[in-house]
Motif scaffolding. Structure first.
Motif, PDB file in Angstrom:
ATOM      1  N   TYR A 211       0.676  -1.356  -0.028  1.00  0.00           N
ATOM      2  CA  TYR A 211      -0.264  -0.274   0.202  1.00  0.00           C
ATOM      3  C   TYR A 211       0.829   1.204  -0.136  1.00  0.00           C
ATOM      4  CZ  TYR A 211      -4.162  -2.386   0.135  1.00  0.00           C
ATOM      5  OH  TYR A 211      -5.884  -2.996   0.659  1.00  0.00           O
ATOM      6  N   PRO A 212       0.494   1.805  -1.134  1.00  0.00           N
ATOM      7  CA  PRO A 212       1.903   3.598  -0.722  1.00  0.00           C
ATOM      8  C   PRO A 212       2.127   4.101   0.787  1.00  0.00           C
ATOM      9  CG  PRO A 212      -1.043   4.162  -1.113  1.00  0.00           C
ATOM     10  CD  PRO A 212      -1.258   2.716  -1.175  1.00  0.00           C
ATOM     11  N   TYR A 213       3.262   4.896   0.832  1.00  0.00           N
ATOM     12  CA  TYR A 213       3.118   5.532   1.639  1.00  0.00           C
ATOM     13  C   TYR A 213       2.233   6.647   1.772  1.00  0.00           C
ATOM     14  CZ  TYR A 213       8.262   3.458   2.300  1.00  0.00           C
ATOM     15  OH  TYR A 213       9.157   3.071   2.706  1.00  0.00           O
ATOM     16  N   PRO A 214       1.773   6.857   3.483  1.00  0.00           N
ATOM     17  CA  PRO A 214       0.690   8.218   3.386  1.00  0.00           C
ATOM     18  C   PRO A 214       1.265   9.320   3.530  1.00  0.00           C
ATOM     19  CG  PRO A 214       1.193   6.492   5.542  1.00  0.00           C
ATOM     20  CD  PRO A 214       2.182   6.644   4.489  1.00  0.00           C
ATOM     21  N   VAL A 215       0.377   9.802   2.364  1.00  0.00           N
ATOM     22  CA  VAL A 215       0.317  11.301   2.264  1.00  0.00           C
ATOM     23  C   VAL A 215      -0.851  12.032   3.153  1.00  0.00           C
ATOM     24  CG1 VAL A 215      -0.104  13.219  -0.049  1.00  0.00           C
ATOM     25  CG2 VAL A 215       0.934  10.514   0.115  1.00  0.00           C
ATOM     26  N   ALA A 216      -0.068  13.189   3.385  1.00  0.00           N
ATOM     27  CA  ALA A 216      -1.419  14.126   4.652  1.00  0.00           C
ATOM     28  C   ALA A 216      -2.371  14.935   4.138  1.00  0.00           C
ATOM     29  CB  ALA A 216      -0.544  14.789   4.878  1.00  0.00           C
ATOM     30  N   GLY A 217      -3.620  14.477   4.120  1.00  0.00           N
ATOM     31  CA  GLY A 217      -4.351  14.750   3.934  1.00  0.00           C
ATOM     32  C   GLY A 217      -5.269  13.670   2.404  1.00  0.00           C
ATOM     33  N   GLU A 218      -4.975  12.983   2.915  1.00  0.00           N
ATOM     34  CA  GLU A 218      -5.543  12.654   1.301  1.00  0.00           C
ATOM     35  C   GLU A 218      -5.964  10.523   2.218  1.00  0.00           C
ATOM     36  OE1 GLU A 218      -3.586  12.029  -2.762  1.00  0.00           O
ATOM     37  OE2 GLU A 218      -3.375  13.857  -2.078  1.00  0.00           O
ATOM     38  N   ARG A 219      -6.754  10.108   1.416  1.00  0.00           N
ATOM     39  CA  ARG A 219      -7.050   8.635   1.593  1.00  0.00           C
ATOM     40  C   ARG A 219      -7.488   8.077   0.598  1.00  0.00           C
ATOM     41  NH1 ARG A 219     -12.409   7.031   1.149  1.00  0.00           N
ATOM     42  NH2 ARG A 219     -12.277   5.543   2.798  1.00  0.00           N
ATOM     43  N   PHE A 220      -6.783   6.375   0.581  1.00  0.00           N
ATOM     44  CA  PHE A 220      -6.750   5.179  -0.360  1.00  0.00           C
ATOM     45  C   PHE A 220      -8.118   5.336   0.153  1.00  0.00           C
ATOM     46  CE2 PHE A 220      -5.652   1.007  -2.016  1.00  0.00           C
ATOM     47  CZ  PHE A 220      -5.340   2.268  -3.137  1.00  0.00           C
ATOM     48  N   ASP A 221      -8.975   5.510  -1.212  1.00  0.00           N
ATOM     49  CA  ASP A 221      -9.574   5.155  -1.472  1.00  0.00           C
ATOM     50  C   ASP A 221     -10.848   3.842  -1.562  1.00  0.00           C
ATOM     51  OD1 ASP A 221     -13.450   4.461  -1.470  1.00  0.00           O
ATOM     52  OD2 ASP A 221     -13.037   6.195  -2.730  1.00  0.00           O
ATOM     53  N   ASP A 222     -10.193   1.881  -0.956  1.00  0.00           N
ATOM     54  CA  ASP A 222     -10.995   1.278  -1.155  1.00  0.00           C
ATOM     55  C   ASP A 222     -11.973   0.691  -0.498  1.00  0.00           C
ATOM     56  OD1 ASP A 222     -10.175   1.252   1.516  1.00  0.00           O
ATOM     57  OD2 ASP A 222      -8.477  -0.615   0.996  1.00  0.00           O
ATOM     58  N   ASP A 223     -13.057   1.621  -0.483  1.00  0.00           N
ATOM     59  CA  ASP A 223     -14.002   1.336   0.342  1.00  0.00           C
ATOM     60  C   ASP A 223     -14.971   0.207  -0.041  1.00  0.00           C
ATOM     61  OD1 ASP A 223     -13.729   3.278   2.102  1.00  0.00           O
ATOM     62  OD2 ASP A 223     -15.769   4.893   1.097  1.00  0.00           O
ATOM     63  N   ALA A 224     -14.992   0.731  -2.096  1.00  0.00           N
ATOM     64  CA  ALA A 224     -16.121  -0.582  -2.456  1.00  0.00           C
ATOM     65  C   ALA A 224     -15.363  -2.317  -2.576  1.00  0.00           C
ATOM     66  CB  ALA A 224     -16.037  -0.014  -3.931  1.00  0.00           C
ATOM     67  N   ALA A 225     -13.902  -1.936  -2.185  1.00  0.00           N
ATOM     68  CA  ALA A 225     -13.175  -3.154  -2.654  1.00  0.00           C
ATOM     69  C   ALA A 225     -13.749  -4.110  -0.803  1.00  0.00           C
ATOM     70  CB  ALA A 225     -11.991  -3.250  -2.414  1.00  0.00           C
ATOM     71  N   TYR A 226     -13.130  -3.168   0.243  1.00  0.00           N
ATOM     72  CA  TYR A 226     -13.766  -3.307   2.022  1.00  0.00           C
ATOM     73  C   TYR A 226     -14.775  -3.734   2.289  1.00  0.00           C
ATOM     74  CZ  TYR A 226     -13.249  -3.482   6.673  1.00  0.00           C
ATOM     75  OH  TYR A 226     -13.205  -3.584   7.923  1.00  0.00           O
TER      76      TYR A 226
END
Length: 415
Positions: A211-226
């Motif tokens: 999974y990518p290194y964290p970026v401040a203020g952003e979220r990795f959108d995997d809601d549908a997969a989860y």
């Protein structure tokens, strides 16, 4: 790839906080005169050869096949001159290929145009020429990175990320495959195993990108997969770690099935977890922990013996407060102890002489001291240096010092 080299990014996470000497498997033998002799010790002496953003090779776009080939062979010759024995060659830098893959397009770093045939086979040449020089060649893949820019329309028309846009997550101005989708996991594994099937590589190598290194203020959108695949897990973090665990396990099994004897190794960011987070963690104060931030349970992969070798990126000097090399190396030695998983230390050659680095990196003896320290830990069976460009230039003489102190004679890699 990101504008900064991958190791620089990892080091930056820590900046926010405020020889040969390995034990080989020498074997004593009785000679005709009944005197005991010892076989030469074996150890990995490795070099990363990065292709993303022309980091090490090729030096720029637009080179002829002959010039590209000459530059590649020059890096192999540098490895021989430095008495190294292993080259880790980045052949899938970003969901592309440095061989004629039926699954993914030719890398743009060869011609400047993704999908354009460069007129030769870099991976096939690298394997053949490395072996001719007595070097091992490990094929280095990045599983989930798609592009260092956010526009799918700039990918080759046949790129799988354009054919399957639902596989892709934009994050931090880049594009990634979604590790939570089973078809993605199947595809990336198949794409990587194609190279193993085609070429007699000695190893398969992954670095620190899951999974990518964290970026401040952003979220990795995997809601549908989860929502679709996360049932049965206590939280999203556990589900994400399981996704990466599955990729590791399935890749290990695939390698053994396709070409038995090929070793599978991973080079993660050097901190699994800080001891302040988990009593099993290392005595560090890192701003990134692979378990929590990249969802990569690197300690588990060693303890469960899922991989053949681990090469943590220990890219800090002895005495660095947030992540002291002299404390991290023993921690990893304890993790590997008794597992049979070989431990190699990833070394930050790129920091030697860099004006932006702490004073320790301006001392040509810093890397040599790392190897001297490693000699105390039999679990450490080699070192890998980042990266080829700095090995060729050796601006402070750090590698020459390693040669003088530790690499006076060539050795073979571990069996």
């Amino acid at each position: 790839m990101e504008p900064l080299p991958r190791r620089v990014f990892a080091a930056a996470a820590l900046a926010t906080l405020s020889g040969f000497g390995t034990a080989g498997d020498a074997v004593a033998a009785q000679g005709p005169s009944s005197r005991r002799r010892s076989a030469a010790p074996r150890a990995v002496r490795g070099l990363w050869l990065a292709t993303t953003s022309h980091r090490d090779w090729p030096s720029r776009t637009g080179l002829s096949p002959a010039r590209q080939r000459a530059e590649l062979l020059a890096h192999l010759d540098t490895a021989v001159r430095l008495r190294l024995n292993t080259v880790i060659f980045q052949v899938r830098p970003a969901a592309d290929a440095l061989w004629p893959s039926p699954y993914e397009p030719w890398s743009q770093y060869l011609t400047g145009v993704q999908g354009k045939d460069p007129g030769w086979d870099p991976l096939g040449t690298a394997v053949r020429e490395a072996h001719a020089r007595g070097l091992e060649l490990h094929a280095w893949f990045n599983p989930y990175r798609v592009s260092g820019q956010p526009d799918p329309g700039r990918l080759a028309p046949s790129h799988p990320a354009r054919v399957h846009p639902d596989w892709v997550v934009p994050y931090g101005g880049k594009l990634y495959y979604n590790p939570g989708l089973p078809p993605v996991r199947t595809f990336v594994r198949t794409a990587m195993l194609d190279a193993v099937r085609r070429y007699p590589v000695d190893g398969v190598h992954w670095d620190d990108y899951f999974y990518p290194y964290p970026v401040a203020g952003e979220r990795f959108d995997d809601d549908a997969a989860y929502a679709e695949h996360g049932a049965g897990f206590p939280n999203r973090a556990a589900w994400r770690r399981n996704n990466i665990d599955l990729l590791v396990l399935e890749m290990a099994a695939g390698i053994k099935k396709v070409r038995a004897g090929v070793r599978f190794g991973i080079s993660p960011f050097g901190v699994w977890r800080n001891a302040s987070t988990d009593p099993l963690g290392s005595p560090t104060r890192a701003g990134v922990e692979t378990y929590d931030d990249l969802y990569a349970d690197t300690r588990k992969w060693v303890r469960e013996r899922w991989i053949d070798y681990i090469c943590p990126q220990l890219y800090w000097n002895i005495g660095f407060a947030a992540a002291d090399y002299a404390k991290l190396l023993p921690w990893w030695a304890r993790v590997a102890r008794g597992t049979g998983v070989r431990l190699y230390a990833g070394e930050a050659l790129y920091k030697a002489g860099d004006p932006a680095q702490p004073a320790a990196w301006h001392d040509p003896a810093e890397l040599s001291r790392h190897l001297t320290l490693a000699a105390k830990y039999p679990e450490v069976q080699g070192h890998v240096f980042f990266a080829a460009r700095e090995a060729a230039a050796d601006r402070t003489g750090a590698m020459e010092r390693v040669l003088a102190d530790h690499y006076r004679q060539p050795v073979k890699p571990p069996r």
